[in-house]
Design an enzyme around this catalytic site. Structure first.
Site, PDB file in Angstrom:
ATOM      1  CG  ASP A 519     -59.337  33.549 -71.060  1.00 48.40           C
ATOM      2  OD1 ASP A 519     -58.266  32.899 -71.062  1.00 48.40           O
ATOM      3  OD2 ASP A 519     -59.661  34.345 -70.160  1.00 48.40           O
ATOM      4  CG  HIS A 520     -55.667  28.402 -74.866  1.00 45.95           C
ATOM      5  ND1 HIS A 520     -56.379  27.262 -74.602  1.00 45.95           N
ATOM      6  CD2 HIS A 520     -54.719  28.034 -75.763  1.00 45.95           C
ATOM      7  CE1 HIS A 520     -55.891  26.253 -75.291  1.00 45.95           C
ATOM      8  NE2 HIS A 520     -54.875  26.696 -76.021  1.00 45.95           N
ATOM      9  NE  ARG A 521     -56.971  33.720 -68.430  1.00 51.31           N
ATOM     10  CZ  ARG A 521     -57.231  34.873 -67.811  1.00 51.31           C
ATOM     11  NH1 ARG A 521     -56.534  35.228 -66.736  1.00 51.31           N
ATOM     12  NH2 ARG A 521     -58.190  35.665 -68.259  1.00 51.31           N
ATOM     13  CB  ILE A 523     -62.363  28.004 -74.301  1.00 50.20           C
ATOM     14  CG1 ILE A 523     -63.589  28.558 -73.562  1.00 50.20           C
ATOM     15  CG2 ILE A 523     -62.773  27.241 -75.552  1.00 50.20           C
ATOM     16  CD1 ILE A 523     -64.223  29.748 -74.236  1.00 50.20           C
TER      17      ILE A 523
END
Length: 547
Positions: A519-521, A523
């Site tokens: 999850d780019h939010r 990591i």
């Protein structure tokens, strides 16, 4: 007859959950696995089933009580049959009851009808020849009024057809693939419950209360009912919570209904199964338009997607139709939500497992007499725990508002298990406190339970990180979908011998491909690369988990 205490079973890592709904009362006859109460924690709600059949003698809890595993829900008279209230036959010569007497509960007591009752397809809107795609009962089953019998599907929606009476199924008049219309006979019921007719001399003011209940189709809504249909406009706010029990949510998922767009008519605005059916009926009949995709379903953009293309594929060649399994029907909406709402990025890497594979084979040879078989998955799970401790953001979840990160101090690892009906995710608890052999034994046991369809909710709850292994099947890489509310998932592909440069020459090494979606939010790319590199480093030398 003996009294049996029905207690709250293992409901996972939940304590003192609140009772928000009591589904039975004293005198009710219940079956095994029938839901008794609905409980709700700060994260989810679930229904507590009965462990045995019988008649409810006393309900020990009420709405608002706090319960935990082992709490007594009710006392059950096991194997008892409910007493049938005495009722005089509905003869025209019977003396006319007084207005007071005619309003007594005994006047409406259910009794068995004289012969088989036909259960017919009720009003399902302006649709003809809808196809039966699922038969939910069989001959000999005991059913209750409003219990679903079959599922039908038009080109726009699907809907379950409920029974208008209770009784035992004597004959089914339909099968999969049949086309049905309003009024078609679905089944014949024996011992169907009806309300006894009132005497002819009963006062007019009580006639409505004493009218007999028949097995006729459910009447269509009166004009203007569409205005009261339980629908929420497309302006529904993002993140609106729906007040519905797990069984109603499951029913809504099976029909493809977004519960946040349904207004409940139950106590405190609770959504009932009838609300879902009314919503679907409105869409099928065209009385209301199908709701556009919500912001939640479009990743918050508010843009609706194009409708799914409807083609007659038989024009291009021969076709066959095969229904999706129930697991795939239930998991599909979750996968779609996760893919749309979580900004996925996938980090690809590979680990040198040449020495580890030899150690695994030697270990299995040593443990052969104990019946323990160590898999590569067990080593990857242990290496993942070491990485999760070093990079705690991977062992976390975002809160519902997406404003805080919840860091977990426990390490429960899920793994994707293939079954004949689709993928499920059992969970090995406290992997940080277990050795490789114990983890391997537990994964083997859980995988067998998954194949046999015997996994409990507790077996599939509480995961902090998931591993999906396709190594036994093949492939070089793939993009696994994150299992919300987790923030990462590791995918393993088939290991392969590759030439690797050791500084002087190319040597054959066994390499394990890894595909980690995150999850780019939560990591960023640098952290993800460090995580997979560390996992690969540990797999190349498992002694590093001891440091």
């Amino acid at each position: 007859m003996s009294l049996v205490e029905v207690k709250v079973p293992d409901i996972g890592d939940f304590k003192e959950v609140e009772v928000i709904e009591v589904l039975v009362k004293a005198g009710d006859t219940i079956k095994p696995e029938q839901s008794l109460i609905t409980v709700e924690s700060d994260k989810a709600s679930m229904e507590i089933p009965s462990s045995t059949a019988g008649v409810v003698k006393e309900v020990k809890i009420k709405i608002g009580d706090k319960v935990a595993e082992g709490s007594i829900v009710l006392l059950l008279e096991a194997g008892a049959a409910p007493a049938v209230p005495a009722a005089a036959p509905a003869a025209t010569s019977a003396p006319a009851p007084s207005p007071v007497a005619s309003s007594a509960p005994a006047a409406a007591a259910p009794v068995s009808s004289a012969g088989p009752v036909e259960v017919r397809v009720p009003d399902i809107g302006d649709f003809k020849d809808v196809e039966v795609i699922e038969v939910l009962v069989k001959v000999g089953d005991s059913i209750k009024a409003e219990q679903s019998l079959v599922t039908v599907e038009s080109d726009k929606a699907s809907m379950e057809i409920p029974s208008s009476s209770s009784g035992v199924i004597k004959e089914l008049r339909i099968k999969l693939g049949d086309k049905v219309n309003k009024g078609d006979v679905v089944a014949l019921l024996e011992g169907a419950a009806t309300t006894p007719a009132s005497a002819t001399a009963a006062p007019a003011s009580t006639a409505a209360a004493s009218a007999p209940v028949t097995a006729a189709p459910v009447p269509a809504p009166v004009p203007g009912a569409a205005k009261a249909a339980p629908v929420v406009e497309d302006t529904a706010p993002l993140g609106k919570k729906a007040h519905a029990s797990p069984s109603v949510r499951k029913f809504a998922r099976e029909l493809g209904v977004d519960v946040t767009r349904v207004t409940g008519t139950g106590p405190k605005g609770r959504i009932t199964q009838l609300d879902i059916q009314s919503f679907v009926k409105g869409v099928m009949s065209g009385a209301q338009a199908a709701p556009a995709a919500s912001k939640a379903a479009t990743g918050g953009s508010g843009l609706s997607v194009l409708p799914w293309p409807s083609l007659d594929f038989s024009k291009f060649g021969s076709t066959t139709t095969e229904p999706l399994s129930r697991i795939k029907k239930l998991s599909g909406p979750n996968l779609h939500r996760n893919w749309v709402m979580i900004p996925h990025v996938t980090q690809f890497d590979e680990a040198d497992i040449t020495d580890l594979e030899q150690f695994r084979k030697d270990t299995n040879a040593a443990l052969e007499k104990q019946g323990v078989k160590v898999t590569m998955l067990a080593f990857v799970m242990k290496a993942s725990v070491a990485a999760l401790k070093k990079f705690p953001a991977f062992n976390s979840s975002l809160d519902e508002k997406g404003e805080n990160l919840i860091l977990k101090q426990y390490y429960h690892l899920g793994f994707a298990a293939d079954t004949p009906n689709g993928l499920v995710v059992p969970v090995v608890k406290d992997c940080d406190k277990k050795g490789i052999a114990q983890i391997a034994a537990e994964t083997s046991e859980l995988a067998k339970k998954a194949r046999d369809g015997k996994l409990s909710p507790a077996d599939m709850s509480g995961a902090t990180f998931t591993i999906s292994s396709l190594g036994g099947v093949g492939g070089t890489a793939f993009t696994p979908i994150i299992n919300a509310p987790e923030v990462a998932i590791m995918g393993l592909s088939k290991s392969e011998m590759k030439p690797k440069w050791d500084g002087k020459q190319f040597v054959p090494r066994l390499m394990l491909p890894m595909s980690m979606s995150y999850d780019h939010r939560v990591i960023d790319g640098a952290m993800a690369a460090k995580f997979t590199t560390y996992v690969a480093d540990v797999l190349s030398d498992m002694r590093k988990v001891l440091i």
